[in-house]
Design an enzyme around this catalytic site. Structure first.
Site, PDB file in Angstrom:
ATOM      1  N   LEU A  76       0.824  -1.214   0.000  1.00 25.37           N
ATOM      2  CA  LEU A  76       0.000   0.000   0.000  1.00 25.37           C
ATOM      3  C   LEU A  76       0.858   1.264   0.000  1.00 25.37           C
ATOM      4  CD1 LEU A  76      -2.965   1.063   0.184  1.00 25.37           C
ATOM      5  CD2 LEU A  76      -2.622   1.184   2.653  1.00 25.37           C
ATOM      6  N   ARG A  86       2.524   6.669  -3.382  1.00 29.99           N
ATOM      7  CA  ARG A  86       2.979   7.892  -2.699  1.00 29.99           C
ATOM      8  C   ARG A  86       2.183   9.117  -3.125  1.00 29.99           C
ATOM      9  NH1 ARG A  86       7.723   6.886  -6.312  1.00 29.99           N
ATOM     10  NH2 ARG A  86       5.881   6.098  -7.378  1.00 29.99           N
ATOM     11  N   ARG A 145      -4.806  -2.218  -7.207  1.00 30.12           N
ATOM     12  CA  ARG A 145      -4.845  -3.172  -6.091  1.00 30.12           C
ATOM     13  C   ARG A 145      -6.149  -3.951  -5.979  1.00 30.12           C
ATOM     14  NH1 ARG A 145       0.486  -3.741  -5.291  1.00 30.12           N
ATOM     15  NH2 ARG A 145       1.498  -1.730  -4.961  1.00 30.12           N
TER      16      ARG A 145
HETATM   17  C1  LIG Z   1       0.508  -6.493  -9.338  1.00 24.86           C
HETATM   18  C2  LIG Z   1       1.658  -5.649  -8.885  1.00 24.86           C
HETATM   19  C3  LIG Z   1       2.934  -6.171  -8.809  1.00 24.86           C
HETATM   20  C4  LIG Z   1       4.013  -5.395  -8.378  1.00 24.86           C
HETATM   21  N1  LIG Z   1       5.265  -5.942  -8.311  1.00 24.86           N
HETATM   22  C5  LIG Z   1       6.310  -5.194  -7.878  1.00 24.86           C
HETATM   23  C6  LIG Z   1       7.624  -5.728  -7.756  1.00 24.86           C
HETATM   24  O1  LIG Z   1       7.852  -6.891  -8.096  1.00 24.86           O
HETATM   25  N2  LIG Z   1       8.610  -4.944  -7.289  1.00 24.86           N
HETATM   26  C7  LIG Z   1       8.408  -3.635  -6.958  1.00 24.86           C
HETATM   27  O2  LIG Z   1       9.338  -2.945  -6.537  1.00 24.86           O
HETATM   28  N3  LIG Z   1       7.176  -3.091  -7.030  1.00 24.86           N
HETATM   29  C8  LIG Z   1       6.130  -3.832  -7.485  1.00 24.86           C
HETATM   30  N4  LIG Z   1       4.873  -3.278  -7.551  1.00 24.86           N
HETATM   31  C9  LIG Z   1       4.704  -1.902  -7.111  1.00 24.86           C
HETATM   32  C10 LIG Z   1       4.634  -0.920  -8.296  1.00 24.86           C
HETATM   33  O3  LIG Z   1       5.822  -0.954  -9.049  1.00 24.86           O
HETATM   34  C11 LIG Z   1       4.410   0.508  -7.791  1.00 24.86           C
HETATM   35  O4  LIG Z   1       5.505   0.928  -7.022  1.00 24.86           O
HETATM   36  C12 LIG Z   1       3.185   0.637  -6.956  1.00 24.86           C
HETATM   37  O5  LIG Z   1       2.091  -0.006  -7.562  1.00 24.86           O
HETATM   38  C13 LIG Z   1       2.871   2.123  -6.743  1.00 24.86           C
HETATM   39  O6  LIG Z   1       2.264   2.641  -7.917  1.00 24.86           O
HETATM   40  P1  LIG Z   1       2.783   3.929  -8.673  1.00 24.86           P
HETATM   41  O7  LIG Z   1       4.214   3.768  -9.078  1.00 24.86           O
HETATM   42  O8  LIG Z   1       1.818   4.158  -9.778  1.00 24.86           O
HETATM   43  O9  LIG Z   1       2.842   5.053  -7.579  1.00 24.86           O
HETATM   44  P2  LIG Z   1       1.776   6.123  -7.020  1.00 24.86           P
HETATM   45  O10 LIG Z   1       2.442   6.787  -5.890  1.00 24.86           O
HETATM   46  O11 LIG Z   1       0.468   5.451  -6.765  1.00 24.86           O
HETATM   47  O12 LIG Z   1       1.694   7.178  -8.148  1.00 24.86           O
HETATM   48  C14 LIG Z   1       0.576   7.376  -9.012  1.00 24.86           C
HETATM   49  C15 LIG Z   1       1.122   7.885 -10.329  1.00 24.86           C
HETATM   50  O13 LIG Z   1       1.748   9.161 -10.134  1.00 24.86           O
HETATM   51  C16 LIG Z   1       2.886   9.242 -10.993  1.00 24.86           C
HETATM   52  N5  LIG Z   1       4.098   9.317 -10.163  1.00 24.86           N
HETATM   53  C17 LIG Z   1       4.220   9.023  -8.850  1.00 24.86           C
HETATM   54  N6  LIG Z   1       5.457   9.225  -8.417  1.00 24.86           N
HETATM   55  C18 LIG Z   1       6.160   9.655  -9.467  1.00 24.86           C
HETATM   56  C19 LIG Z   1       7.492  10.001  -9.650  1.00 24.86           C
HETATM   57  N7  LIG Z   1       8.385   9.982  -8.664  1.00 24.86           N
HETATM   58  N8  LIG Z   1       7.906  10.381 -10.878  1.00 24.86           N
HETATM   59  C20 LIG Z   1       7.031  10.429 -11.907  1.00 24.86           C
HETATM   60  N9  LIG Z   1       5.706  10.098 -11.807  1.00 24.86           N
HETATM   61  C21 LIG Z   1       5.289   9.712 -10.593  1.00 24.86           C
HETATM   62  C22 LIG Z   1       2.911   7.988 -11.845  1.00 24.86           C
HETATM   63  O14 LIG Z   1       2.184   8.240 -13.033  1.00 24.86           O
HETATM   64  C23 LIG Z   1       2.172   7.009 -10.964  1.00 24.86           C
HETATM   65  O15 LIG Z   1       1.598   5.910 -11.664  1.00 24.86           O
HETATM   66  C24 LIG Z   1       3.798  -4.044  -7.993  1.00 24.86           C
HETATM   67  C25 LIG Z   1       2.493  -3.510  -8.087  1.00 24.86           C
HETATM   68  C26 LIG Z   1       1.435  -4.288  -8.510  1.00 24.86           C
HETATM   69  C27 LIG Z   1       0.049  -3.677  -8.578  1.00 24.86           C
END
Ligand SMILES: Cc1cc2nc3c(=O)[nH]c(=O)nc-3n(C[C@H](O)[C@H](O)[C@H](O)COP(=O)(O)OP(=O)(O)OC[C@H]3O[C@@H](n4cnc5c(N)ncnc54)[C@H](O)[C@@H]3O)c2cc1C
Length: 288
Positions: A125, A129, A238
């Site tokens: 979760l 961020r 999720r």
């Molecule tokens: C099924 C599944 C499997 C996964 N497996 C792995 C794994 O094996 N290893 C692993 O490390 N993680 C894994 N993750 C985690 C995934 O990589 C993301 O870190 C996590 O889902 C958070 O989503 P988000 O990156 O979209 O971040 P959020 O914080 O939800 O951000 C939302 C959106 O804002 C934008 N954003 C946020 N931060 C930035 C930034 N710094 N720069 C540019 N744009 C930004 C992006 O468009 C992002 O999609 C998994 C996730 C899922 C759902």
């Protein structure tokens, strides 16, 4: 009237170690909106625009929708008679979603307490961020007697794995207490790695070491605040079918709560029941 919540039963192993089998969610905060104070601002454009009549729209929409709609309509000063009226709020937000103008959804926020969730779930979760805020139980400060565990859904239906779970959490809890006891004894003897001036720091030095024996299935209660844009993204990641069943259940529960309170903002989600009885969500307008 209290806010909606979905609680989870607390179970006990034969030797008194507490565990939960379901995620639980309590809504702590939702938008409360009053736009009547904007009258002077709206009137200031002059009578001919009839902007102040925006406040007399006869249709009531939920607060989160009202807030986001007002904010979105401010962008084009769409307050006159030709605006999209509240009775067409569904169309308004469908357009917001399809055009990807999700920033107006960032105004409405919801705060939840989650418990009955494991450390592995909350680790997933907190990877979200953008648009999120978290406060989580600290394993360095919590009283060691308050540690509880979470049983995965698969273990609940496979007796052999359930027995292993019970035996594992009893043994890890006992080891945790034993490690803490040894550390406290060494602390009392003055071992320099464990000394500190303040009482809370003394506890921290014990807990931060003892917690290393706790498994991923330790419970990790967390308060989380999300704006609606972030919340939608989290639901799409999720509550999707490929997500781990534990976080999918939690995300779906969160969806049920917010869909009840802000139905227009989440109306594009289609819940589908999966073969294991849990639900996933799908939408044609993801990541607005
Ligand atoms: C099924 C599944 C499997 C996964 N497996 C792995 C794994 O094996 N290893 C692993 O490390 N993680 C894994 N993750 C985690 C995934 O990589 C993301 O870190 C996590 O889902 C958070 O989503 P988000 O990156 O979209 O971040 P959020 O914080 O939800 O951000 C939302 C959106 O804002 C934008 N954003 C946020 N931060 C930035 C930034 N710094 N720069 C540019 N744009 C930004 C992006 O468009 C992002 O999609 C998994 C996730 C899922 C759902």
């Amino acid at each position: 009237m209290s806010f909606p919540s979905a609680h989870a039963k607390v179970y006990s192993t034969p030797n008194g170690v507490l565990y939960l089998r379901e995620p639980a969610c309590c809504l702590l905060m939702r938008p409360e909106v009053d736009i009547s104070g904007t009258r002077e601002f709206l009137e200031g454009y002059g009578d001919s625009f009839e902007f102040a009549k925006y406040l007399d729209d006869p249709t009531t929409i939920p607060p989160a929708e009202l807030l986001c709609k007002f904010a979105g309509q401010l962008c084009y000063l769409s307050f006159g008679p030709k605006r999209t009226w509240h009775h067409k709020a569904n169309e308004y937000f469908a357009n917001i979603r399809s055009s990807g103008h999700g920033s107006v959804l960032e105004h409405a926020c919801f705060t939840f307490l989650f418990y009955g969730v494991s450390r592995s779930v909350t680790h997933e979760l907190v990877r979200h961020r953008a648009g999120a805020g978290y406060s989580q139980v600290s394993q360095r400060y919590q009283d060691i007697r308050t540690v509880r565990f979470v049983e995965r859904p698969e273990y609940q239906v496979i007796p052999e794995l359930h027995e292993m779970f019970i035996s594992r959490i009893e043994s890890s809890y006992n080891e945790y207490i034993r490690v803490a006891d040894i550390l406290m004894t060494k602390q009392a003897e003055g071992l320099k790695e464990l000394t500190a001036d303040k009482l809370t720091d003394l506890r921290k030095k014990v807990n931060q070491c003892a917690r290393s024996v706790l498994p991923n299935e330790v419970e990790a209660p967390i308060v989380a605040t999300f704006n609606v844009r972030a919340l939608r993204h989290i639901l799409e990641m999720r509550a999707a079918e490929p997500a781990d069943i534990e976080i999918r259940k939690m995300a779906y529960m969160m969806y049920c709560l917010v869909n009840h309170l802000a139905p227009i903002l989440f109306e594009d989600y289609k819940p589908t029941q999966l073969p294991d009885g849990t639900y996933c969500l799908k939408t044609d307008t993801s990541k607005v």
